[in-house]
Design an enzyme around this catalytic site. Structure first.
Site, PDB file in Angstrom:
ATOM      1  N   LYS A   1       5.410  -4.899   9.621  1.00 55.42           N
ATOM      2  CA  LYS A   1       4.172  -3.425   9.507  1.00 55.42           C
ATOM      3  C   LYS A   1       3.806  -2.530  10.539  1.00 55.42           C
ATOM      4  O   LYS A   1       4.873  -2.520  11.274  1.00 55.42           O
ATOM      5  CB  LYS A   1       3.115  -4.483   9.346  1.00 55.42           C
ATOM      6  CG  LYS A   1       2.112  -3.486  10.009  1.00 55.42           C
ATOM      7  CD  LYS A   1       0.713  -3.580   8.672  1.00 55.42           C
ATOM      8  CE  LYS A   1       0.036  -2.183   8.806  1.00 55.42           C
ATOM      9  NZ  LYS A   1      -0.591  -1.914   7.605  1.00 55.42           N
ATOM     10  N   THR A   2       4.025  -1.135  10.030  1.00 53.88           N
ATOM     11  CA  THR A   2       3.380  -0.449  11.217  1.00 53.88           C
ATOM     12  C   THR A   2       3.025  -0.486  12.299  1.00 53.88           C
ATOM     13  O   THR A   2       2.093  -0.882  12.309  1.00 53.88           O
ATOM     14  CB  THR A   2       2.803   1.086  10.543  1.00 53.88           C
ATOM     15  OG1 THR A   2       3.103   0.977   8.831  1.00 53.88           O
ATOM     16  CG2 THR A   2       3.259   2.476  11.007  1.00 53.88           C
TER      17      THR A   2
ATOM     18  N   SER B   1      -7.697  -0.539   2.605  1.00 46.98           N
ATOM     19  CA  SER B   1      -8.538   0.030   3.728  1.00 46.98           C
ATOM     20  C   SER B   1      -8.148   0.179   5.332  1.00 46.98           C
ATOM     21  O   SER B   1      -8.979  -0.749   5.721  1.00 46.98           O
ATOM     22  CB  SER B   1      -9.468   1.205   3.715  1.00 46.98           C
ATOM     23  OG  SER B   1      -9.671   1.970   4.752  1.00 46.98           O
ATOM     24  N   MET B   2      -7.183  -1.277   5.137  1.00 48.46           N
ATOM     25  CA  MET B   2      -6.640  -2.243   6.898  1.00 48.46           C
ATOM     26  C   MET B   2      -6.559  -1.211   7.552  1.00 48.46           C
ATOM     27  O   MET B   2      -7.113  -1.910   8.695  1.00 48.46           O
ATOM     28  CB  MET B   2      -5.190  -1.921   6.137  1.00 48.46           C
ATOM     29  CG  MET B   2      -5.039  -3.278   4.878  1.00 48.46           C
ATOM     30  SD  MET B   2      -5.564  -4.767   4.417  1.00 48.46           S
ATOM     31  CE  MET B   2      -5.066  -5.634   5.424  1.00 48.46           C
TER      32      MET B   2
ATOM     33  N   CYS C   1      -0.230   7.171   6.539  1.00 49.94           N
ATOM     34  CA  CYS C   1      -1.380   6.305   6.824  1.00 49.94           C
ATOM     35  C   CYS C   1      -2.764   6.600   6.265  1.00 49.94           C
ATOM     36  O   CYS C   1      -2.601   7.931   6.657  1.00 49.94           O
ATOM     37  CB  CYS C   1      -1.157   4.981   8.055  1.00 49.94           C
ATOM     38  SG  CYS C   1      -2.916   4.591   8.143  1.00 49.94           S
TER      39      CYS C   1
ATOM     40  N   ASN D   1       3.853   6.156  -0.304  1.00 46.72           N
ATOM     41  CA  ASN D   1       2.895   5.262  -0.055  1.00 46.72           C
ATOM     42  C   ASN D   1       1.763   4.913  -0.722  1.00 46.72           C
ATOM     43  O   ASN D   1       2.031   5.535  -2.211  1.00 46.72           O
ATOM     44  CB  ASN D   1       2.090   6.062   1.612  1.00 46.72           C
ATOM     45  CG  ASN D   1       1.967   4.374   2.942  1.00 46.72           C
ATOM     46  OD1 ASN D   1       0.678   3.565   1.882  1.00 46.72           O
ATOM     47  ND2 ASN D   1       2.691   4.893   3.354  1.00 46.72           N
TER      48      ASN D   1
ATOM     49  N   GLY E   1       0.102  -1.079  -6.773  1.00 45.34           N
ATOM     50  CA  GLY E   1       0.593  -0.904  -8.154  1.00 45.34           C
ATOM     51  C   GLY E   1       1.027  -0.259  -9.248  1.00 45.34           C
ATOM     52  O   GLY E   1       1.277   0.707  -8.841  1.00 45.34           O
TER      53      GLY E   1
HETATM   54  O1  RRO Z   1      -2.678   0.051   7.791  1.00 47.24           O
HETATM   55  C1  RRO Z   1      -2.651   0.447   6.751  1.00 47.24           C
HETATM   56  O2  RRO Z   1      -4.328   1.045   6.153  1.00 47.24           O
HETATM   57  C2  RRO Z   1      -2.411   1.445   5.825  1.00 47.24           C
HETATM   58  C3  RRO Z   1      -1.433   1.626   5.917  1.00 47.24           C
HETATM   59 BR1  RRO Z   1      -0.558   1.901   8.292  1.00 47.24          BR
HETATM   60  C4  RRO Z   1      -0.117   2.691   5.719  1.00 47.24           C
HETATM   61  O3  RRO Z   1       0.752   2.972   5.285  1.00 47.24           O
HETATM   62  N1  RRO Z   1      -0.523   2.662   4.070  1.00 47.24           N
HETATM   63  C5  RRO Z   1      -1.564   1.857   3.476  1.00 47.24           C
HETATM   64  O4  RRO Z   1      -2.083   1.712   2.402  1.00 47.24           O
HETATM   65  N2  RRO Z   1      -2.431   1.021   4.185  1.00 47.24           N
END
Ligand code: RRO
Length: 311
Positions: A45-46, A70-71, A131, A194, A220
């Site tokens: 994970k980034t 939208s993590m 991101c 991405n 997807g």
């Molecule tokens: O964590 C996220 O919301 C996220 C990241 Br960092 C990303 O590079 N791509 C994504 O779809 N979500």
């Protein structure tokens, strides 16, 4: 014998498939699951400098043709992933992995990269320039001036194997401009793509995820044609030392075959891995091998980048 082995820079992988950052990579336990699967390697994970809780839930939603998320960059912080990778460097020295990272500001990105540079880590590094989900922080790679300034500074001190994770571009001029910038630097790879940023999915009358009033990155099936176009556009434009990782819309061996035809040297799986679990790596590998066998290809180099045109 049909082989799906590949390489990025000097690093060899027994299989071209791996996870895409964000899926099965938040914790050591998830990363171990990928490591023990048929995947050729994994990406973390980034990581930001400090750990982050991310956006409020629900923040990921499977939909029939893909996913929306939208993590908000939830992660355990750089040291967590770096410590694990250093441990693996001792216990599994023959294997190479990818460390994904980015700072919340250019200064933080430099702090992180200087830490990685000073560490004993010898694997690959993926700088996430794309991101889409941190409120108030635009995607870096849509701002070409910021991107070029960032990379110019990075390569004054960074000597390890670095690539960048890119958002999708949608205009030929943008492919040209972005490739001109990336060709100025000793990048090992670019990873296309991405998620397609800021889509909106609605069920009945309500958005599918809570953050940002429902806006989120699409993954997807929706995104395969865009992903293939980006892989191929950069394959056509980048100097040969910069390899391409293909990500986006991979559900089957056929999808991976198409990414490789477009020029991909590794193929990452995000949404469908989330939906199906790590067993997907065995399935898509078998499917890709069957296509290769039928066509008489022994290795991915036999068809990588050899997309046929009509003229
Ligand atoms: O964590 C996220 O919301 C996220 C990241 Br960092 C990303 O590079 N791509 C994504 O779809 N979500």
């Amino acid at each position: 014998m049909v082989s799906t082995a590949s390489h990025i820079g000097d690093f060899q992988f027994k299989n071209v498939f791996m996870n895409a950052a964000g899926v099965y990579c938040m914790t050591r336990e998830e990363l171990e699951t990928v490591r023990q699967s048929a995947a050729g390697t994994f990406v973390t994970k980034t990581a930001t400098l400090e750990s982050r809780a991310g956006n409020p839930e629900p923040r990921y939603h499977d939909v029939p043709l893909g996913s929306i998320n939208s993590m908000g960059l939830p992660n355990q912080g750089l040291d967590y992933y770096l410590d694990y990778l250093l441990e693996l460097q001792d216990t599994a020295p023959e294997d190479t992995f990818f460390l994904s990272l980015v700072g919340l500001s250019p200064d933080e990105t430099h702090t992180i990269l200087k830490k990685v540079e000073a560490s004993a880590y010898q694997g690959l590094i993926e700088l996430n320039l794309s991101c889409p989900n941190v409120p108030g922080k635009p995607q870096i790679a849509y701002d070409f001036e910021t991107t070029e300034n960032l990379l110019t500074e990075v390569f004054t001190y960074f000597t390890k194997s670095l690539g960048v994770k890119l958002p999708p571009y949608f205009d030929i001029v943008h492919f040209d401009q972005a490739a001109t910038i990336f060709n100025k630097f000793p990048l090992t790879f670019v990873n296309c793509v991405n998620s397609i940023g800021n889509g909106l999915y609605i069920e009945d009358e309500t958005v599918a995820i809570k953050p940002k009033q429902g806006f989120g990155g699409l993954g997807g099936q929706y995104i395969k044609p865009t992903a293939l176009a980006n892989v191929h556009a950069f394959y056509q434009r980048l100097k040969p030392e910069i390899q391409i990782i293909g990500t986006g819309g991979v559900l089957t061996g056929r999808d991976a075959f198409e990414h490789i035809l477009c020029g991909a040297s590794m193929v990452q799986i995000g949404t469908q891995l989330q939906k199906e679990g790590v067993g997907i790596f065995e399935r898509v590998t078998a499917e890709l091998k069957a296509i290769m066998a039928e066509k008489g290809y022994d290795s991915i180099e036999d068809f990588r980048g050899k997309l046929h045109y009509m003229d």
